[in-house]
Design a protein around this motif. Sequence first.
Motif, short mmCIF file in Angstrom:
data_model
loop_
_atom_site.label_atom_id
_atom_site.label_comp_id
_atom_site.label_asym_id
_atom_site.label_seq_id
_atom_site.Cartn_x
_atom_site.Cartn_y
_atom_site.Cartn_z
N GLN A 78 1.06 -1.02 0.24
CA GLN A 78 -0.43 0.33 -0.03
C GLN A 78 1.06 1.19 -0.24
OE1 GLN A 78 -2.79 0.00 3.18
NE2 GLN A 78 -3.16 2.21 3.10
N THR A 79 2.23 1.48 1.02
CA THR A 79 2.95 2.74 0.87
C THR A 79 3.21 2.55 -0.45
OG1 THR A 79 3.17 2.02 3.27
CG2 THR A 79 4.54 3.24 2.19
N LEU A 80 3.78 1.54 -0.79
CA LEU A 80 4.98 1.78 -2.40
C LEU A 80 3.71 2.38 -3.60
CD1 LEU A 80 7.68 -1.05 -1.89
CD2 LEU A 80 7.38 1.18 -1.26
N ARG A 81 2.71 1.57 -3.54
CA ARG A 81 1.78 2.32 -4.40
C ARG A 81 1.56 3.26 -4.58
NH1 ARG A 81 -3.18 -0.67 -3.04
NH2 ARG A 81 -2.22 -2.12 -2.90
N GLU A 82 1.05 4.38 -2.98
CA GLU A 82 0.77 5.31 -2.49
C GLU A 82 1.77 6.80 -3.43
OE1 GLU A 82 -2.21 4.54 0.64
OE2 GLU A 82 0.18 5.19 1.76
N ARG A 83 2.96 5.73 -2.67
CA ARG A 83 4.51 6.63 -2.60
C ARG A 83 4.13 6.78 -4.73
NH1 ARG A 83 6.86 11.07 -3.08
NH2 ARG A 83 8.81 10.53 -3.49
N LEU A 84 3.73 5.70 -5.23
CA LEU A 84 4.41 5.68 -7.14
C LEU A 84 3.03 6.56 -7.68
CD1 LEU A 84 4.79 1.92 -7.92
CD2 LEU A 84 7.21 3.84 -8.07
N ASP A 85 1.62 7.08 -7.16
CA ASP A 85 0.99 7.75 -7.08
C ASP A 85 1.14 8.86 -6.88
OD1 ASP A 85 -0.62 5.69 -8.29
OD2 ASP A 85 -2.17 5.44 -6.50
N GLU A 86 1.79 9.34 -6.31
CA GLU A 86 2.37 11.02 -6.08
C GLU A 86 2.96 11.08 -6.48
OE1 GLU A 86 2.68 10.91 -0.41
OE2 GLU A 86 4.70 11.26 -2.06
N ILE A 87 4.81 10.20 -6.79
CA ILE A 87 5.18 10.51 -7.68
C ILE A 87 4.84 11.21 -9.35
CG2 ILE A 87 7.72 9.50 -9.32
CD1 ILE A 87 7.85 7.92 -6.88
N ALA A 88 3.82 10.10 -10.18
CA ALA A 88 3.34 10.38 -10.81
C ALA A 88 3.00 11.70 -11.46
CB ALA A 88 2.11 9.70 -11.83
N ALA A 89 1.44 12.01 -9.85
CA ALA A 89 0.64 13.30 -9.40
C ALA A 89 1.32 14.64 -10.12
CB ALA A 89 0.15 13.62 -8.13
N ASP A 90 3.10 14.01 -9.60
CA ASP A 90 4.21 15.17 -9.03
C ASP A 90 4.83 15.50 -10.72
OD1 ASP A 90 5.10 16.58 -6.64
OD2 ASP A 90 7.33 16.31 -7.49
N ARG A 91 4.72 14.86 -11.48
CA ARG A 91 4.92 14.52 -12.70
C ARG A 91 4.40 15.13 -13.53
NH1 ARG A 91 8.68 10.11 -13.45
NH2 ARG A 91 10.37 10.13 -12.45
N ARG A 92 3.17 14.89 -13.47
CA ARG A 92 1.53 15.35 -14.47
C ARG A 92 1.92 17.14 -13.71
NH1 ARG A 92 -1.14 10.97 -12.92
NH2 ARG A 92 -2.26 11.75 -10.96
N ALA A 93 1.71 17.84 -12.75
CA ALA A 93 1.94 19.21 -11.83
C ALA A 93 2.82 19.88 -12.60
CB ALA A 93 1.68 19.28 -10.61
#
Length: 294
Positions: A56-71
């Motif tokens: 769960q932690t790594l999935r959430e971290r990957l989502d965060e990184i993806a959102a950051d890249r999109r921004a």
Amino acid sequence: MPGSTQPPAQAPQAITPELRRWIVAQAEAGRPPDDVIQAMRDSGWDEAVALQALEQTLRERLDEIAADRRAAAEPAGPVPEPDLTGAPPLLQADGHAVQVLVSLRRPRVVVFGGLLTAAECEALMALAAPRLLRSETVDIDTGGSEVNAARTSDGMFFARGETALIARIEQRIATLLRWPVERGEGLQILRYRPGAEYLPHYDYFDPARPGTAPVLQRGGQRVGTLVIYLNSPAGGGATTFPDAGLEVAPVQGNALLFSYDRPHPSTGTLHGGAPVLAGEKWVATKWMREGRFE
Ligand code: PD2
Ligand code: ZN
């Protein structure tokens, strides 16, 4: 905690922020997942729960990184910007000559000389002095405002156009930065006493925080900041950009523009006010918004 090989003491099988930080640090350090699970088991975690926490932690971290890249990749919006074509040493703003002292691309920074006269600076300080209170900042978790330990100055806001002097200064800024008066917040005055500082921060509202949406309803995001130095402190008080290694000295009448075309750290606009070492420091801050700020 990146240095610790042991996870934090186990709260009853809950993914605490501390555990999350530890798991992310292990992954970033390249520690194999089996090793991480084993360390958690050694600390008393049930294997199935440890596995779920890791996933769960790594999935959430990957989502965060993806959102950051999109921004960071989103198209940039317009920002306040002086007309520097022809690299003029002097700009005219409503008949007032303003020097261009420094211009930097990333972070986008321009330092102006002589934006205000000494008499205008003195008049603003005198108008503000009786109304100064311990500074508050927008609390982005609630949308309200709160006294902020990161900022040890006293402050107040003028309403836009509150006096003829303020209206004239606002129009000069609007002309210089080609950004309409209606897209600016009221001028904020800050006074720092010796030892006071403003810890590094971004001026845009963090899109990820729950209090941001209501704040954005009034004029949208902040896209630029103009800090005008109303006096020259006897020591200290530079405005600093730690990621850029840039320090701007406070000099009476000069002004520092920085703009951010998206609400993201990739703008490089992390900035703070270094401690005042001697005397007081006074500034007027004008924040510019995407839309009309009423
Ligand atoms: O007074 C400053 O130098 C300063 C530094 C950082 C002001 C602000 N931020 C601000 O008003 O946002
Ligand atoms: Zn700031």
